[in-house]
Design an enzyme around this catalytic site. Structure first.
Site, PDB file in Angstrom:
ATOM      1  N   GLY A 151       0.854  -4.191  -5.545  1.00 33.37           N
ATOM      2  CA  GLY A 151      -0.001  -3.761  -4.434  1.00 33.37           C
ATOM      3  C   GLY A 151       0.494  -2.542  -3.693  1.00 33.37           C
ATOM      4  O   GLY A 151       0.395  -2.476  -2.473  1.00 33.37           O
ATOM      5  N   THR A 152       0.997  -1.560  -4.442  1.00 26.61           N
ATOM      6  CA  THR A 152       1.389  -0.304  -3.802  1.00 26.61           C
ATOM      7  C   THR A 152       0.821   0.869  -4.588  1.00 26.61           C
ATOM      8  O   THR A 152       0.797   0.841  -5.820  1.00 26.61           O
ATOM      9  CB  THR A 152       2.926  -0.188  -3.639  1.00 26.61           C
ATOM     10  OG1 THR A 152       3.244   1.106  -3.110  1.00 26.61           O
ATOM     11  CG2 THR A 152       3.687  -0.427  -4.932  1.00 26.61           C
ATOM     12  N   SER A 153       0.370   1.884  -3.845  1.00 28.43           N
ATOM     13  CA  SER A 153      -0.320   3.005  -4.498  1.00 28.43           C
ATOM     14  C   SER A 153       0.648   4.003  -5.136  1.00 28.43           C
ATOM     15  O   SER A 153       0.231   4.883  -5.877  1.00 28.43           O
ATOM     16  CB  SER A 153      -1.193   3.744  -3.474  1.00 28.43           C
ATOM     17  OG  SER A 153      -0.372   4.284  -2.452  1.00 28.43           O
ATOM     18  N   VAL A 203       5.703  -3.701   6.824  1.00 32.79           N
ATOM     19  CA  VAL A 203       6.395  -4.011   8.081  1.00 32.79           C
ATOM     20  C   VAL A 203       5.993  -5.391   8.596  1.00 32.79           C
ATOM     21  O   VAL A 203       6.515  -5.848   9.615  1.00 32.79           O
ATOM     22  CB  VAL A 203       6.149  -2.908   9.141  1.00 32.79           C
ATOM     23  CG1 VAL A 203       6.745  -1.590   8.686  1.00 32.79           C
ATOM     24  CG2 VAL A 203       4.659  -2.751   9.468  1.00 32.79           C
ATOM     25  N   ARG A 242      -1.518  -3.567  15.619  1.00 32.36           N
ATOM     26  CA  ARG A 242      -1.115  -4.104  14.313  1.00 32.36           C
ATOM     27  C   ARG A 242      -0.334  -5.415  14.480  1.00 32.36           C
ATOM     28  O   ARG A 242      -0.471  -6.334  13.673  1.00 32.36           O
ATOM     29  CB  ARG A 242      -0.278  -3.065  13.562  1.00 32.36           C
ATOM     30  CG  ARG A 242      -1.108  -1.818  13.227  1.00 32.36           C
ATOM     31  CD  ARG A 242      -0.378  -0.886  12.315  1.00 32.36           C
ATOM     32  NE  ARG A 242      -0.113  -1.534  11.039  1.00 32.36           N
ATOM     33  CZ  ARG A 242       0.805  -1.117  10.179  1.00 32.36           C
ATOM     34  NH1 ARG A 242       1.543  -0.061  10.451  1.00 32.36           N
ATOM     35  NH2 ARG A 242       0.992  -1.743   9.036  1.00 32.36           N
ATOM     36  N   HIS A 269      10.897  -0.108   5.112  1.00 34.99           N
ATOM     37  CA  HIS A 269      10.195   0.654   6.148  1.00 34.99           C
ATOM     38  C   HIS A 269      10.259  -0.037   7.520  1.00 34.99           C
ATOM     39  O   HIS A 269       9.443   0.252   8.397  1.00 34.99           O
ATOM     40  CB  HIS A 269       8.734   0.893   5.744  1.00 34.99           C
ATOM     41  CG  HIS A 269       8.579   1.857   4.608  1.00 34.99           C
ATOM     42  ND1 HIS A 269       7.400   2.040   3.910  1.00 34.99           N
ATOM     43  CD2 HIS A 269       9.476   2.711   4.034  1.00 34.99           C
ATOM     44  CE1 HIS A 269       7.573   2.963   2.972  1.00 34.99           C
ATOM     45  NE2 HIS A 269       8.830   3.367   3.010  1.00 34.99           N
TER      46      HIS A 269
HETATM   47  P1  OAD Z   1      -1.487   1.940   0.088  1.00 35.42           P
HETATM   48  O1  OAD Z   1      -2.596   1.680   1.040  1.00 35.42           O
HETATM   49  O2  OAD Z   1      -1.129   3.351  -0.192  1.00 35.42           O
HETATM   50  O3  OAD Z   1      -1.830   1.263  -1.306  1.00 35.42           O
HETATM   51  C1  OAD Z   1      -2.274  -0.065  -1.383  1.00 35.42           C
HETATM   52  C2  OAD Z   1      -2.382  -0.454  -2.851  1.00 35.42           C
HETATM   53  O4  OAD Z   1      -2.702  -1.825  -2.885  1.00 35.42           O
HETATM   54  C3  OAD Z   1      -3.438   0.306  -3.645  1.00 35.42           C
HETATM   55  O5  OAD Z   1      -2.878   0.748  -4.865  1.00 35.42           O
HETATM   56  C4  OAD Z   1      -4.524  -0.765  -3.888  1.00 35.42           C
HETATM   57  O6  OAD Z   1      -5.148  -0.620  -5.159  1.00 35.42           O
HETATM   58  C5  OAD Z   1      -3.705  -2.036  -3.852  1.00 35.42           C
HETATM   59  N1  OAD Z   1      -4.454  -3.228  -3.425  1.00 35.42           N
HETATM   60  C6  OAD Z   1      -5.385  -3.325  -2.438  1.00 35.42           C
HETATM   61  N2  OAD Z   1      -5.814  -4.592  -2.319  1.00 35.42           N
HETATM   62  C7  OAD Z   1      -5.143  -5.312  -3.248  1.00 35.42           C
HETATM   63  C8  OAD Z   1      -5.145  -6.695  -3.624  1.00 35.42           C
HETATM   64  N3  OAD Z   1      -5.921  -7.593  -3.021  1.00 35.42           N
HETATM   65  N4  OAD Z   1      -4.323  -7.080  -4.640  1.00 35.42           N
HETATM   66  C9  OAD Z   1      -3.541  -6.188  -5.273  1.00 35.42           C
HETATM   67  N5  OAD Z   1      -3.482  -4.878  -4.963  1.00 35.42           N
HETATM   68  C10 OAD Z   1      -4.274  -4.438  -3.960  1.00 35.42           C
HETATM   69  O7  OAD Z   1      -0.221   1.106   0.616  1.00 35.42           O
HETATM   70  P2  OAD Z   1       1.324   1.248   0.211  1.00 35.42           P
HETATM   71  O8  OAD Z   1       1.483   1.711  -1.177  1.00 35.42           O
HETATM   72  O9  OAD Z   1       1.991  -0.011   0.618  1.00 35.42           O
HETATM   73  O10 OAD Z   1       4.576   3.690   5.162  1.00 35.42           O
HETATM   74  O11 OAD Z   1       1.771   2.400   1.195  1.00 35.42           O
HETATM   75  C11 OAD Z   1       3.114   2.821   1.187  1.00 35.42           C
HETATM   76  C12 OAD Z   1       3.512   3.304   2.555  1.00 35.42           C
HETATM   77  O12 OAD Z   1       2.567   4.272   3.038  1.00 35.42           O
HETATM   78  C13 OAD Z   1       3.493   2.229   3.635  1.00 35.42           C
HETATM   79  O13 OAD Z   1       4.653   1.441   3.664  1.00 35.42           O
HETATM   80  C14 OAD Z   1       3.333   3.020   4.895  1.00 35.42           C
HETATM   81  C15 OAD Z   1       2.263   3.968   4.429  1.00 35.42           C
HETATM   82  O14 OAD Z   1       2.145   5.153   5.097  1.00 35.42           O
HETATM   83  C16 OAD Z   1       4.878   4.075   6.413  1.00 35.42           C
HETATM   84  O15 OAD Z   1       4.125   3.888   7.354  1.00 35.42           O
HETATM   85  C17 OAD Z   1       6.212   4.752   6.532  1.00 35.42           C
END
Ligand code: OAD
Length: 234
Positions: free
Chosen positions: A179-181, A97, A63, A113
């Site tokens: 951009g977070t799920s 990160v 990564r 994180h």
């Molecule tokens: P996710 O992979 O769970 O979610 C990514 C989000 O970004 C989804 O809702 C997509 O719809 C959206 N997305 C994808 N491409 C996009 C774009 N081009 N523009 C806008 N939105 C877009 O990632 P996170 O929510 O960041 O933690 O995940 C949260 C945590 O889970 C991370 O920090 C990590 C992971 O496990 C640890 O490792 C502790």
């Protein structure tokens, strides 16, 4: 807490993997996301690291290599522009990160994180700039223990800076998740925390993740984040 009439709102921004997706860094839970290819129990928990530190280091080394070949996109640039224009009003919290917010010029980014480009000693807690490649028995430069790990927060560990984030959420007029799920707590609960303090809530994402936000705007971050920032500033 409501904004004074005419005053610039106090904004807490939470970013997730989606803000860096267009820079070529994978998300976690989308189709082809990292958690569809790797077992998070093996590579992102303290237990996985205890079982097989070499595997965990390989995962984060790969990564880190991806990150070194990536560049900030228009969403990172726009957020840095917003923060530079209103430094006292904008708190930028990220679950990511990567260091793309910083490379776009953002200051004082709250990495809840942790950071891929930092290493931490599991024995004494010393933190330093990560080498590009880390291995299980790398000694800590402070205490010498062979206990080097990435300075990232794994599942089952406490996220960083939670007091500071709670304080910012309590004072926010606007909370924006980009951009977070919304699958991982405590970050997934920030929308409610902010709303309970009277903040308006806005989600910027490819698609709505939940009905908990007051407003949702759909599209790729590189398009909708600059548009939102321009609306606020121009
Ligand atoms: P996710 O992979 O769970 O979610 C990514 C989000 O970004 C989804 O809702 C997509 O719809 C959206 N997305 C994808 N491409 C996009 C774009 N081009 N523009 C806008 N939105 C877009 O990632 P996170 O929510 O960041 O933690 O995940 C949260 C945590 O889970 C991370 O920090 C990590 C992971 O496990 C640890 O490792 C502790």
């Amino acid at each position: 807490m409501a904004a004074d009439k005419g005053a610039f709102p106090r904004i807490v921004i939470l970013t997730g993997a989606g803000v860096s997706a267009e820079s070529g860094l994978g998300t976690f839970r989308d189709k082809d996301g990292l958690w569809t290819k790797y077992d998070l129990e093996e590579v992102a928990t303290p237990q996985g690291f205890a079982r097989n530190p070499a595997l965990v280091h390989d995962f984060y080394n790969a990564r880190r290599a991806n990150l070194l070949g990536a560049a900030p996109n228009a969403a990172h640039d726009a957020l840095a522009r917003l923060q530079a224009a209103r430094p006292a009003a904008v708190t930028l919290v990220t679950q990511n990160v990567d260091d793309l917010h910083e490379r776009a010029g953002a200051q004082d980014v709250i990495h809840m994180h942790g950071e891929l480009m930092r290493a931490r000693c599991a024995a004494c807690g010393h933190v330093w700039d990560a080498p590009q490649v880390m291995a299980p028995n790398d000694p800590c430069p402070a205490c010498g223990a062979p206990a080097t790990r990435p300075d990232v927060v794994w599942f089952g560990e406490f996220p960083y800076h939670m007091d500071r984030i709670a304080e910012a959420l309590a004072q926010a007029d606007l909370f924006v998740a980009i951009g977070t799920s919304g699958q991982v707590y405590p970050a997934a609960g920030f929308v409610e925390e902010a709303a309970m303090s009277g903040a308006r809530t806005l989600e910027l994402n490819l698609e709505p993740t939940t009905a908990r936000f007051d407003e949702h705007r759909s599209g790729p971050a590189s398009r909708i984040v600059p548009a939102w920032v321009a609306e606020l500033l121009d």
